[in-house]
Enzyme design. Structure first.
Site, PDB file in Angstrom:
ATOM      1  N   ALA A  37      -9.840 -26.648  31.643  1.00 24.70           N
ATOM      2  CA  ALA A  37      -9.650 -26.484  33.085  1.00 24.70           C
ATOM      3  C   ALA A  37     -10.654 -27.332  33.864  1.00 24.70           C
ATOM      4  O   ALA A  37     -10.324 -27.989  34.842  1.00 24.70           O
ATOM      5  CB  ALA A  37      -9.788 -25.021  33.460  1.00 24.70           C
ATOM      6  N   TYR A  39     -12.119 -30.018  32.790  1.00 21.59           N
ATOM      7  CA  TYR A  39     -11.728 -31.409  32.597  1.00 21.59           C
ATOM      8  C   TYR A  39     -10.621 -31.783  33.587  1.00 21.59           C
ATOM      9  O   TYR A  39     -10.686 -32.806  34.261  1.00 21.59           O
ATOM     10  CB  TYR A  39     -11.252 -31.619  31.157  1.00 21.59           C
ATOM     11  CG  TYR A  39     -10.860 -33.046  30.845  1.00 21.59           C
ATOM     12  CD1 TYR A  39     -11.805 -33.962  30.373  1.00 21.59           C
ATOM     13  CD2 TYR A  39      -9.552 -33.477  31.031  1.00 21.59           C
ATOM     14  CE1 TYR A  39     -11.451 -35.263  30.101  1.00 21.59           C
ATOM     15  CE2 TYR A  39      -9.184 -34.782  30.757  1.00 21.59           C
ATOM     16  CZ  TYR A  39     -10.138 -35.670  30.287  1.00 21.59           C
ATOM     17  OH  TYR A  39      -9.785 -36.971  30.018  1.00 21.59           O
ATOM     18  N   ASP A  40      -9.616 -30.905  33.682  1.00 25.38           N
ATOM     19  CA  ASP A  40      -8.494 -31.166  34.588  1.00 25.38           C
ATOM     20  C   ASP A  40      -8.949 -31.272  36.033  1.00 25.38           C
ATOM     21  O   ASP A  40      -8.450 -32.102  36.793  1.00 25.38           O
ATOM     22  CB  ASP A  40      -7.434 -30.063  34.473  1.00 25.38           C
ATOM     23  CG  ASP A  40      -6.730 -30.118  33.128  1.00 25.38           C
ATOM     24  OD1 ASP A  40      -6.827 -31.169  32.456  1.00 25.38           O
ATOM     25  OD2 ASP A  40      -6.103 -29.113  32.746  1.00 25.38           O
ATOM     26  N   ASP A 124       2.112 -40.003   7.979  1.00 20.68           N
ATOM     27  CA  ASP A 124       3.492 -40.466   8.007  1.00 20.68           C
ATOM     28  C   ASP A 124       3.897 -40.741   9.451  1.00 20.68           C
ATOM     29  O   ASP A 124       4.432 -39.890  10.143  1.00 20.68           O
ATOM     30  CB  ASP A 124       4.388 -39.400   7.376  1.00 20.68           C
ATOM     31  CG  ASP A 124       5.708 -39.994   6.949  1.00 20.68           C
ATOM     32  OD1 ASP A 124       5.847 -41.230   7.004  1.00 20.68           O
ATOM     33  OD2 ASP A 124       6.596 -39.221   6.571  1.00 20.68           O
ATOM     34  N   TYR A 229      -7.706 -46.985  11.412  1.00 22.21           N
ATOM     35  CA  TYR A 229      -8.297 -47.085  10.071  1.00 22.21           C
ATOM     36  C   TYR A 229      -8.696 -48.493   9.661  1.00 22.21           C
ATOM     37  O   TYR A 229      -9.199 -48.686   8.575  1.00 22.21           O
ATOM     38  CB  TYR A 229      -7.377 -46.482   9.012  1.00 22.21           C
ATOM     39  CG  TYR A 229      -5.925 -46.933   9.103  1.00 22.21           C
ATOM     40  CD1 TYR A 229      -5.574 -48.260   8.867  1.00 22.21           C
ATOM     41  CD2 TYR A 229      -4.923 -46.035   9.410  1.00 22.21           C
ATOM     42  CE1 TYR A 229      -4.260 -48.662   8.959  1.00 22.21           C
ATOM     43  CE2 TYR A 229      -3.595 -46.433   9.497  1.00 22.21           C
ATOM     44  CZ  TYR A 229      -3.266 -47.754   9.271  1.00 22.21           C
ATOM     45  OH  TYR A 229      -1.975 -48.152   9.365  1.00 22.21           O
ATOM     46  N   CYS A 418      39.420 -19.355   9.211  1.00 18.24           N
ATOM     47  CA  CYS A 418      38.487 -20.087  10.076  1.00 18.24           C
ATOM     48  C   CYS A 418      37.707 -19.111  10.945  1.00 18.24           C
ATOM     49  O   CYS A 418      38.287 -18.202  11.548  1.00 18.24           O
ATOM     50  CB  CYS A 418      39.249 -21.075  10.958  1.00 18.24           C
ATOM     51  SG  CYS A 418      38.167 -21.911  12.138  1.00 18.24           S
ATOM     52  N   CYS A 437      39.773 -26.344   8.058  1.00 20.32           N
ATOM     53  CA  CYS A 437      40.634 -25.657   9.017  1.00 20.32           C
ATOM     54  C   CYS A 437      41.671 -26.670   9.504  1.00 20.32           C
ATOM     55  O   CYS A 437      41.308 -27.677  10.103  1.00 20.32           O
ATOM     56  CB  CYS A 437      39.817 -25.142  10.204  1.00 20.32           C
ATOM     57  SG  CYS A 437      40.883 -24.537  11.528  1.00 20.32           S
TER      58      CYS A 437
HETATM   59  S1  IVH Z   1      -4.431 -48.792   5.379  1.00 18.22           S
HETATM   60  C1  IVH Z   1      -2.573 -52.904   3.727  1.00 18.22           C
HETATM   61  N1  IVH Z   1      -4.698 -46.265   5.925  1.00 18.22           N
HETATM   62  O1  IVH Z   1       0.845 -46.760   5.364  1.00 18.22           O
HETATM   63  C2  IVH Z   1      -2.153 -51.856   4.691  1.00 18.22           C
HETATM   64  N2  IVH Z   1      -2.524 -47.211   6.025  1.00 18.22           N
HETATM   65  O2  IVH Z   1       2.233 -48.170   3.169  1.00 18.22           O
HETATM   66  C3  IVH Z   1      -3.347 -51.163   5.222  1.00 18.22           C
HETATM   67  N3  IVH Z   1      -0.791 -45.636   6.683  1.00 18.22           N
HETATM   68  O3  IVH Z   1       1.594 -49.758   7.043  1.00 18.22           O
HETATM   69  C4  IVH Z   1      -3.021 -49.811   5.537  1.00 18.22           C
HETATM   70  N4  IVH Z   1      -2.101 -43.900   6.937  1.00 18.22           N
HETATM   71  O4  IVH Z   1       1.367 -47.637   8.422  1.00 18.22           O
HETATM   72  C5  IVH Z   1      -3.852 -47.288   5.808  1.00 18.22           C
HETATM   73  N5  IVH Z   1      -5.091 -44.066   6.413  1.00 18.22           N
HETATM   74  C6  IVH Z   1      -4.241 -45.069   6.302  1.00 18.22           C
HETATM   75  C7  IVH Z   1      -2.869 -44.930   6.545  1.00 18.22           C
HETATM   76  C8  IVH Z   1      -2.039 -46.028   6.392  1.00 18.22           C
HETATM   77  C9  IVH Z   1      -0.868 -44.350   7.012  1.00 18.22           C
HETATM   78  C10 IVH Z   1       0.459 -46.422   6.669  1.00 18.22           C
HETATM   79  C11 IVH Z   1       0.383 -47.710   7.424  1.00 18.22           C
HETATM   80  C12 IVH Z   1       0.761 -48.787   6.463  1.00 18.22           C
HETATM   81  C13 IVH Z   1       1.488 -48.007   5.417  1.00 18.22           C
HETATM   82  C14 IVH Z   1       1.380 -48.716   4.100  1.00 18.22           C
END
Ligand code: IVH
Length: 695
Positions: A37, A39-40, A124, A229, A418, A437
């Protein structure tokens, strides 16, 4: 222009600095010191000051995350360095082989404690590359084919946890994964359900779809998360380890996965992999559970100065691995089997399960495909069954457990009538092993037909869901497809759950669908086997429903792309009186029954008359879909892969293996210049050129 008092300027700067700091504590350190709150409140003060003094708004202000920018296409972006993908390992042996290969190549036995790896969950979602210039967010691109991606800057900007200004004024390119947390995904679907909108099938596709919106305010409305990453300039910046990269990113204020850490030697990698498997199944380890779906663990050699000497295989870097699991399976109880009806009246069985966690999501239903499947699996109500996520959307039953039956199980009852219209069900056909059906006026079938009619790929009536269809039919307002067009806004607003505005919107959307092109109307007729591709071909070749209805099997067979069976189906469809009355009903409702410009739809040869064309790489002035549509409108068959049967390969910048293959097959190859030349000099359809047409 208003004079900005110094005190205001200072206040704005202070608010921005404070808000950025709190966002960092919240998203990156996971240790907020003020309430949401509070922050908002600060956020709103900044917003208010920026409204009063618009000259103070800067592109990196935290208020600039709401979206609203609308673009007409995604521009191609060439990546400064290639975005690779990862090699997979599914078993411990495969991981060990990876570790051994690294040790061997580095000419060492891995030292006393083995190789050091940085390990983190493999999210994913979808990969993205983001560039900051002097600490300011400036460009974001999708992975694309690894060399060239699409410019999605306006959309990525809206991700709440991504800072628009780094805590250091550096110019860097970072990479990471955009995803949606399980909880956020469920909430999103709940609100869609309440709005009567179709549910999203899975978080990954929803995240990817959100990033590919042309209107960034739609993206802003989706609960996207991101973890970074990788850092392209690590070596230049003197960072020598992957753990150092993560620290660097975190210090810049970028969100990184808190679970990533260094594992010394095989055993630590294996132990973490085991923990992740537990968490992924919905369990927790040391009080930590996973709030998102993962499809593996990424194992990276921690010493990045060794990466270059290990190099790459044809496709993957040798210093990283996606260590996954054989597909997860869980056991649960089969409570019931219900049946779902299709437009054609086919009844497909659905397993109703005792809710269970599978890879982080609660599963309560599974597909059973058909009656044969029930027999093959030899299952009864009350049985304990194993399920797994086949593909990703709806899980499936893979078998029943060996646990002995205790006599409480019962045979799965099959319906004889059905459930909507009580007509006696028939066996569908020799091959399909399903019930059906046969009543063409069945209400259950009608709901599916109306929903299909309104769907995106057919008449594309925005905001019209399956639920809308069900309500309209239940209320007796719609008895057949043409009835949709005689609904009034007032009738719609009387339906339960429909506010006046949404009723008016749906009314407008229905009315404007009358202007949809002929091919969509052909699709809407549900002639067996006639999907959008064939519908486009028929529209182009014949130009009107009238001519299509008058065409004999022989006439149709002459059209290349229409086989004998399909020709018979189409001609047969129009011989049925009931079908013709549907056609007449739609014509009376005011739908397009011919191509807009009938002269253009004669049978004179077209620019790409029946040529198979493959589009690869990127085209700088238009999106792939725009070019594809133009090609098809001019008679081309757009294909996805290159083969001997391909006539022309259009290769824009960034074209890779498809171009190579085209060269080796000696095919006709056009570069972008050639394409532009043809577009400019040769007559093509449509006669009024679209706004993306090359100048
Ligand atoms: S390193 C050489 N770290 O997985 C590619 N990739 O199958 C370097 N992914 O295209 C990727 N989490 O979209 C890396 N902690 C993570 C990841 C990650 C998901 C995905 C990324 C990449 C795909 C490769």
């Amino acid at each position: 222009m208003s004079q900005v008092p110094d005190s205001v300027r200072k206040e704005v700067e202070q608010l921005r600095a404070d808000l950025a700091d709190h966002a960092y504590r919240y998203y990156v350190l996971d240790a907020p010191v003020i309430s949401d709150a509070e922050y908002d409140r600060m956020y709103r003060s900044l917003e208010e000051l920026e409204r009063q003094y618009p000259e103070l708004v800067t592109p990196d202000s935290i208020t600039q995350k709401v979206g609203g920018q609308i673009i007409s296409k995604f521009e191609p972006v060439t990546h400064a360095s290639r975005m690779y993908s990862l090699e997979n390992a599914l078993t411990e042996e495969e991981f060990v082989a990876f570790d051994e290969r690294i040790s061997k190549m580095l000419g060492q036995a891995g030292g006393m404690f083995g190789n050091e790896y940085f390990c983190e969950p493999k999210l994913d979602g979808l990969a993205v590359s983001i560039t900051y210039v002097d600490g300011v967010f400036s460009l974001a691109a999708t992975r694309g084919d690894g060399s060239v991606g699409e410019n999605v800057t306006a959309n990525v900007r809206t991700i709440s946890s991504l800072p628009l200004r780094l805590r250091k004024p550096v110019s860097i390119t970072v990479r990471g994964e955009i995803f949606i947390k399980a909880e956020d995904f469920e909430a999103l679907n709940r609100s869609r359900e309440e709005a009567g909108e179709e549910l999203y099938a899975n978080a990954r596709n929803t995240a990817a779809g959100s990033i590919r919106q042309l209107d960034s305010s739609i993206t802003a409305s989706r609960p996207l998360s991101i973890y970074l990453y990788s850092l392209v300039e690590a070596t230049e910046l003197g960072v020598t380890t992957q753990s150092g990269v993560i620290d660097y990113l975190r210090d810049c204020g970028l969100p990184v996965n808190p679970l990533g850490h260094v594992c010394s030697g095989r055993d630590e990698v294996l132990a973490f992999h085991h923990d992740l498997a537990v968490m992924r199944g919905g369990g927790s380890v040391n009080g930590v559970s996973l709030p998102y779906a993962i499809d593996g663990m990424v194992v990276k050699l921690n010493n990045i100065t060794l990466w270059n000497s290990l190099g790459f295989t044809a496709k993957y870097p040798r210093y990283m691995l996606a260590y996954k699991w054989p597909e997860a399976e869980v056991a649960t109880r089969l409570n019931d089997v219900t049946f779902q009806i299709s437009r054609q009246g086919v009844y497909s069985p659905v397993a109703e399960l005792e809710p269970v966690q599978l890879e982080g999501v609660t599963v309560s239903r599974a597909t059973l495909h058909n009656l044969n499947e029930i027999e093959r699996l030899d299952i009864m109500l009350g049985d304990e069954v194993f399920i797994k996520r086949g593909g990703e959307v709806i899980p499936k039953i893979i078998g029943r457990s060996r646990r002995e039956r205790d006599g409480s199980e019962s045979v799965i009852p099959l319906p004889s009538h059905c459930q909507y219209c009580e007509t006696v069900l028939e066996k569908d056909s020799e091959r399909s092993h399903n019930l059906r059906c046969p009543n063409r006026d069945c209400q259950g079938r009608l709901v599916e037909r109306v929903a299909y009619f309104a769907s995106r790929g057919v008449m594309d009536i925005e905001g019209f869901s399956r639920k809308t269809a069900a309500k309209l039919i239940q209320e007796g307002l719609v008895r057949d497809l043409p009835d949709l067009y005689s609904l009034s806004a007032a009738q719609l607003s009387e339906l339960e759950g429909f506010a006046e505005i949404s009723a008016q919107n749906i009314y407008d959307a229905i009315q404007s669908s009358k202007a949809q092109p002929l091919w969509r109307v052909i699709c809407a007729l549900e002639i067996s086997q006639v999907g959008s591709q064939t519908a486009k071909l028929l529209a182009r070749r014949l130009g009107s429903i009238e001519k299509l209805a008058a065409a004999s099997t022989e006439d149709l067979e002459k059209i290349s792309g229409i086989g004998k069976v399909m020709a018979e189906d189409i001609a047969g469809w129009f011989r049925d009186e009931r079908n013709m009355s549907l056609v007449n009903g739609l014509a009376d409702a005011g739908l397009m029954m011919s191509e807009e410009d009938e002269d253009e739809t004669d049978s004179s040869p077209m620019l790409f008359d029946e040529k198979t064309v493959v589009l690869t790489g990127t085209i700088s002035f238009a999106s792939r879909d725009q070019i594809k549509e133009w090609l098809e409108l001019n008679g081309a068959k757009a294909a996805g892969s290159v083969s001997k049967k391909t006539h022309i390969v259009i290769a824009g910048p960034g074209a890779g293996s498809k171009l190579e293959k085209a060269k080796s097959l000696g095919l006709e190859i056009w570069d972008e210049e050639r394409l532009i030349e043809v577009m400019r000099t040769k007559p093509s359809r449509p006669s009024t050129k679209p706004d993306w047409w090359p100048a």
